[in-house]
Design a protein around this motif. Structure first.
Motif, PDB file in Angstrom:
ATOM      1  N   ASN A  76       0.812  -1.253  -0.026  1.00  0.00           N
ATOM      2  CA  ASN A  76      -0.117   0.011   0.007  1.00  0.00           C
ATOM      3  C   ASN A  76       0.794   1.277  -0.169  1.00  0.00           C
ATOM      4  N   GLU A 101      -3.842  -3.691  -1.424  1.00  0.00           N
ATOM      5  CA  GLU A 101      -4.624  -2.945  -0.626  1.00  0.00           C
ATOM      6  C   GLU A 101      -4.554  -3.104   0.759  1.00  0.00           C
ATOM      7  N   THR A 106     -10.348  -0.152   1.833  1.00  0.00           N
ATOM      8  CA  THR A 106     -11.040  -0.833   0.921  1.00  0.00           C
ATOM      9  C   THR A 106     -12.125  -0.089   0.364  1.00  0.00           C
ATOM     10  N   PHE A 109     -11.872   1.287  -3.094  1.00  0.00           N
ATOM     11  CA  PHE A 109     -10.973   0.793  -3.803  1.00  0.00           C
ATOM     12  C   PHE A 109     -10.963   0.994  -5.449  1.00  0.00           C
ATOM     13  N   THR A 112      -8.916   3.728  -6.410  1.00  0.00           N
ATOM     14  CA  THR A 112      -7.466   3.464  -6.154  1.00  0.00           C
ATOM     15  C   THR A 112      -7.010   2.665  -7.501  1.00  0.00           C
ATOM     16  N   GLN A 127      -5.767  -5.110  -8.560  1.00  0.00           N
ATOM     17  CA  GLN A 127      -5.776  -5.046  -6.868  1.00  0.00           C
ATOM     18  C   GLN A 127      -6.420  -6.124  -6.343  1.00  0.00           C
ATOM     19  N   PHE A 129      -7.174  -7.282  -2.262  1.00  0.00           N
ATOM     20  CA  PHE A 129      -7.327  -6.970  -0.890  1.00  0.00           C
ATOM     21  C   PHE A 129      -7.886  -7.971  -0.271  1.00  0.00           C
TER      22      PHE A 129
END
Length: 166
Positions: A76, A101, A106, A109, A112, A127, A129
């Motif tokens: 991150n 992440e 989150t 997200f 991001t 990504q 998470f």
């Protein structure tokens, strides 16, 4: 994934990136980078202690680590470090870039993922998470490249993670 790949793990100071680096090092080459040399050395030593046959290497430059890697994994803090992203942008072209992440972040997200894709426009950004089930080995994957998602899903499941694509 029948052939071995080389993974650059940038920012090995977070629990999830350390865990992932250790798991990947069991079967693939891992290039480790962190701005904190003490943390970098500690994680490197832990990997070799837990997996004596691991092909792990400490890197002092994120650009070199990313250039040598097939897949780039960003913790991150690394993914939000615009200076670091600038250093790897050109060598990340055509490669899978995984953004780990933080569980806390989150909620947002979607933006991001889009922001990182804009920063490395010629990479296949994914990504990853933690899922809501509070287990360390369960992750959700999101990205726009279906083949890259499939590749990372295969990798994650092969190293013992429970991964799902959303």
């Amino acid at each position: 994934m029948s052939n071995k790949r080389t993974f650059a793990v940038l920012g090995v100071s977070e629990t999830n990136s350390i865990f992932l680096a250790k798991q990947i090092a069991k079967t693939n080459s891992v290039l480790l980078f962190d701005h904190d040399a003490v943390v970098l050395n500690t994680v490197y030593s832990q990997i070799l202690s837990e997996h004596p046959n691991a092909n792990a290497e400490m890197m002092i430059c994120p650009t070199n680590a990313s250039w040598e890697a097939d897949v780039i994994i960003l913790s991150n803090p690394a993914a939000t470090d615009v200076n670091l992203i600038e250093k790897i942008r050109n060598v990340a072209t055509g490669k899978i870039v995984i953004f780990l992440e933080n569980k806390k972040n989150t909620i947002n997200f979607e933006s991001t993922l889009e922001k990182l894709q804009l920063l490395v426009p010629f990479s296949k950004v994914i990504q990853s998470f933690e899922s809501a089930d509070n287990s360390n080995d369960s992750v959700l994957l999101k990205g726009n490249d279906k083949e890259a998602l499939k590749t990372i899903l295969t990798l994650f499941t092969s190293i013992g993670l429970k991964a799902n694509i959303i």
